[in-house]
Design an enzyme around this catalytic site. Structure first.
Site, PDB file in Angstrom:
ATOM      1  N   GLU A 114       6.509   6.307  -9.023  1.00  0.00           N
ATOM      2  CA  GLU A 114       5.069   5.985  -8.944  1.00  0.00           C
ATOM      3  C   GLU A 114       4.382   6.873  -7.907  1.00  0.00           C
ATOM      4  OE1 GLU A 114       3.912   1.826  -8.566  1.00  0.00           O
ATOM      5  OE2 GLU A 114       5.856   1.223  -9.346  1.00  0.00           O
ATOM      6  N   GLY A 123       0.780  -1.239   0.000  1.00  0.00           N
ATOM      7  CA  GLY A 123       0.000   0.000   0.000  1.00  0.00           C
ATOM      8  C   GLY A 123       0.806   1.280   0.000  1.00  0.00           C
ATOM      9  N   SER A 124       2.014   1.243  -0.554  1.00  0.00           N
ATOM     10  CA  SER A 124       2.799   2.497  -0.555  1.00  0.00           C
ATOM     11  C   SER A 124       2.195   3.513  -1.529  1.00  0.00           C
ATOM     12  CB  SER A 124       4.276   2.238  -0.856  1.00  0.00           C
ATOM     13  OG  SER A 124       4.467   1.843  -2.187  1.00  0.00           O
ATOM     14  N   ASN A 125       1.629   3.042  -2.625  1.00  0.00           N
ATOM     15  CA  ASN A 125       0.961   3.992  -3.528  1.00  0.00           C
ATOM     16  C   ASN A 125      -0.306   4.554  -2.885  1.00  0.00           C
ATOM     17  OD1 ASN A 125       2.212   4.384  -6.309  1.00  0.00           O
ATOM     18  ND2 ASN A 125       2.446   2.179  -5.996  1.00  0.00           N
ATOM     19  N   ASN A 165      -5.484   2.510 -12.804  1.00  0.00           N
ATOM     20  CA  ASN A 165      -4.507   1.565 -12.237  1.00  0.00           C
ATOM     21  C   ASN A 165      -3.102   2.106 -12.474  1.00  0.00           C
ATOM     22  OD1 ASN A 165      -3.486  -1.003 -11.238  1.00  0.00           O
ATOM     23  ND2 ASN A 165      -2.960  -1.486 -13.359  1.00  0.00           N
ATOM     24  N   HIS A 225       0.796   0.880 -13.098  1.00  0.00           N
ATOM     25  CA  HIS A 225       1.560  -0.301 -13.518  1.00  0.00           C
ATOM     26  C   HIS A 225       3.039   0.080 -13.610  1.00  0.00           C
ATOM     27  CE1 HIS A 225       2.281  -4.161 -15.383  1.00  0.00           C
ATOM     28  NE2 HIS A 225       3.057  -3.531 -16.262  1.00  0.00           N
ATOM     29  N   MET A 285      -4.148  -7.232  -6.762  1.00  0.00           N
ATOM     30  CA  MET A 285      -3.629  -8.372  -7.526  1.00  0.00           C
ATOM     31  C   MET A 285      -4.707  -9.367  -7.949  1.00  0.00           C
ATOM     32  SD  MET A 285      -0.487  -7.566  -7.691  1.00  0.00           S
ATOM     33  CE  MET A 285       0.437  -9.024  -8.140  1.00  0.00           C
ATOM     34  N   ARG A 286      -5.838  -8.863  -8.396  1.00  0.00           N
ATOM     35  CA  ARG A 286      -6.885  -9.756  -8.910  1.00  0.00           C
ATOM     36  C   ARG A 286      -7.369  -9.200 -10.237  1.00  0.00           C
ATOM     37  NH1 ARG A 286      -8.624 -14.609  -7.241  1.00  0.00           N
ATOM     38  NH2 ARG A 286     -10.786 -14.105  -7.764  1.00  0.00           N
ATOM     39  N   GLY A 334      -9.080  -5.960 -20.691  1.00  0.00           N
ATOM     40  CA  GLY A 334      -7.774  -6.569 -20.951  1.00  0.00           C
ATOM     41  C   GLY A 334      -6.759  -6.125 -19.904  1.00  0.00           C
TER      42      GLY A 334
HETATM   43  C1  GRF Z   1       3.403  -1.072  -7.493  1.00  0.00           C
HETATM   44  O1  GRF Z   1       4.655  -1.260  -8.088  1.00  0.00           O
HETATM   45  C2  GRF Z   1       2.336  -0.907  -8.524  1.00  0.00           C
HETATM   46  O2  GRF Z   1       2.786  -0.269  -9.688  1.00  0.00           O
HETATM   47  C3  GRF Z   1       1.973  -2.333  -8.856  1.00  0.00           C
HETATM   48  O3  GRF Z   1       2.036  -3.005  -7.627  1.00  0.00           O
HETATM   49  C4  GRF Z   1       2.939  -2.329  -6.761  1.00  0.00           C
HETATM   50  C5  GRF Z   1       2.167  -2.010  -5.523  1.00  0.00           C
HETATM   51  O4  GRF Z   1       2.992  -1.468  -4.526  1.00  0.00           O
HETATM   52  N1  GRF Z   1       0.696  -2.398  -9.514  1.00  0.00           N
HETATM   53  P1  GRF Z   1       2.336  -0.756  -3.254  1.00  0.00           P
HETATM   54  O5  GRF Z   1       1.421  -1.804  -2.620  1.00  0.00           O
HETATM   55  O6  GRF Z   1       1.602   0.440  -3.727  1.00  0.00           O
HETATM   56  O7  GRF Z   1       3.486  -0.423  -2.348  1.00  0.00           O
END
Ligand code: GRF
Length: 233
Positions: A178, A16-18, A111, A113, A94-95, A147
């Site tokens: 990010e 959850g860092s983002n 999202n 990526h 991750m689903r 997709g």
């Molecule tokens: C990040 O690298 C994001 O781009 C990818 O999964 C990772 C999630 O990291 N989809 P966090 O949980 O936000 O730290």
């Protein structure tokens, strides 16, 4: 801030860092979105604790509690409606969703990526970028479509790949980028300056970027392409 902030829900599966960077950005008065909820499909996701401490409505909706993907997605949809979500940010979720669910949130779900899409869809993007000998790598925020990692790109940030990089150092460089890119992308969407129109993102009130990232660098960092052409080796 005069306009009402857009109600945003973040979906996670892990660290959850983002999500934390979005939380941080949205605390600013002038920011056009607020995080009103966090949904995780994993009860042990460390990011949930961050959401709890921040006092954000956080819910675990685990796939194992449902008969299949459609029932799981229906429960997620109900939670999003209950939270009155206007925008959904996937942040390490991750689903893969069912097409029906994606259609319900199309244009409102984004999202992040960790690659410059359409390169390196899927997992292990940093390892694959290193194996491919990329000298530039990065991250992408895109609208979610059926997709995987395929929806219209909203914004991308490029970082250099250094000759001495390993997977850990490259991961760290992209991840810190990010954390800057996602709040920027959410701002564009929340302000209606980037919106999905079929297979494309259309923009209003965004300035084109200038300059080029040359990697490895002939001098230092970002140089403009014209001065590069004038350089003597
Ligand atoms: C990040 O690298 C994001 O781009 C990818 O999964 C990772 C999630 O990291 N989809 P966090 O949980 O936000 O730290």
């Amino acid at each position: 801030m005069s306009a009402r902030k857009k109600r945003t829900v973040v979906m996670i599966s892990g660290r959850g860092s983002n999500m934390a960077s979005l939380l941080e950005a949205t605390r600013e008065d002038q920011y056009p979105a607020e995080i009103v909820g966090v949904i995780s499909n994993r009860s042990g996701a460390p990011g949930l604790e961050v959401a709890r401490r921040a006092g954000i409505d956080n819910r675990v909706i685990a796939q194992d509690d449902f008969a299949g993907g459609e029932a799981h997605d229906a429960a997620i949809h109900d939670a999003l409606v209950d939270m009155q979500a206007e925008i959904v940010c996937l942040a390490g979720y991750m689903r893969i969703f069912t097409a029906g669910f994606v259609a319900l949130w199309e244009g409102r779900m984004i999202n992040i990526h960790p690659s410059l899409l359409p390169l390196f869809r899927g997992l292990n993007t940093h390892r694959r970028a290193l194996e491919a000998g990329m000298r530039v790598h990065g991250c992408t925020v895109h609208f979610v479509t059926a997709g995987m990692d395929e929806g219209p790109i909203i914004t991308q940030a490029a970082v250099p790949v250094h000759a001495e990089d390993d997977e850990a150092s490259l991961t760290a460089r992209v991840l810190s980028t990010e954390h800057l890119l996602y709040p920027y992308a959410l701002r564009l969407v929340a302000e209606g300056r980037a919106r999905m129109d079929g297979a494309r993102t259309v923009y209003s009130g965004v300035a084109p970027s200038s300059g080029a990232l040359i990697s490895p660098s002939p001098s230092e960092g970002v140089v403009d392409i014209e001065s590069l052409a004038r350089m003597t080796p």
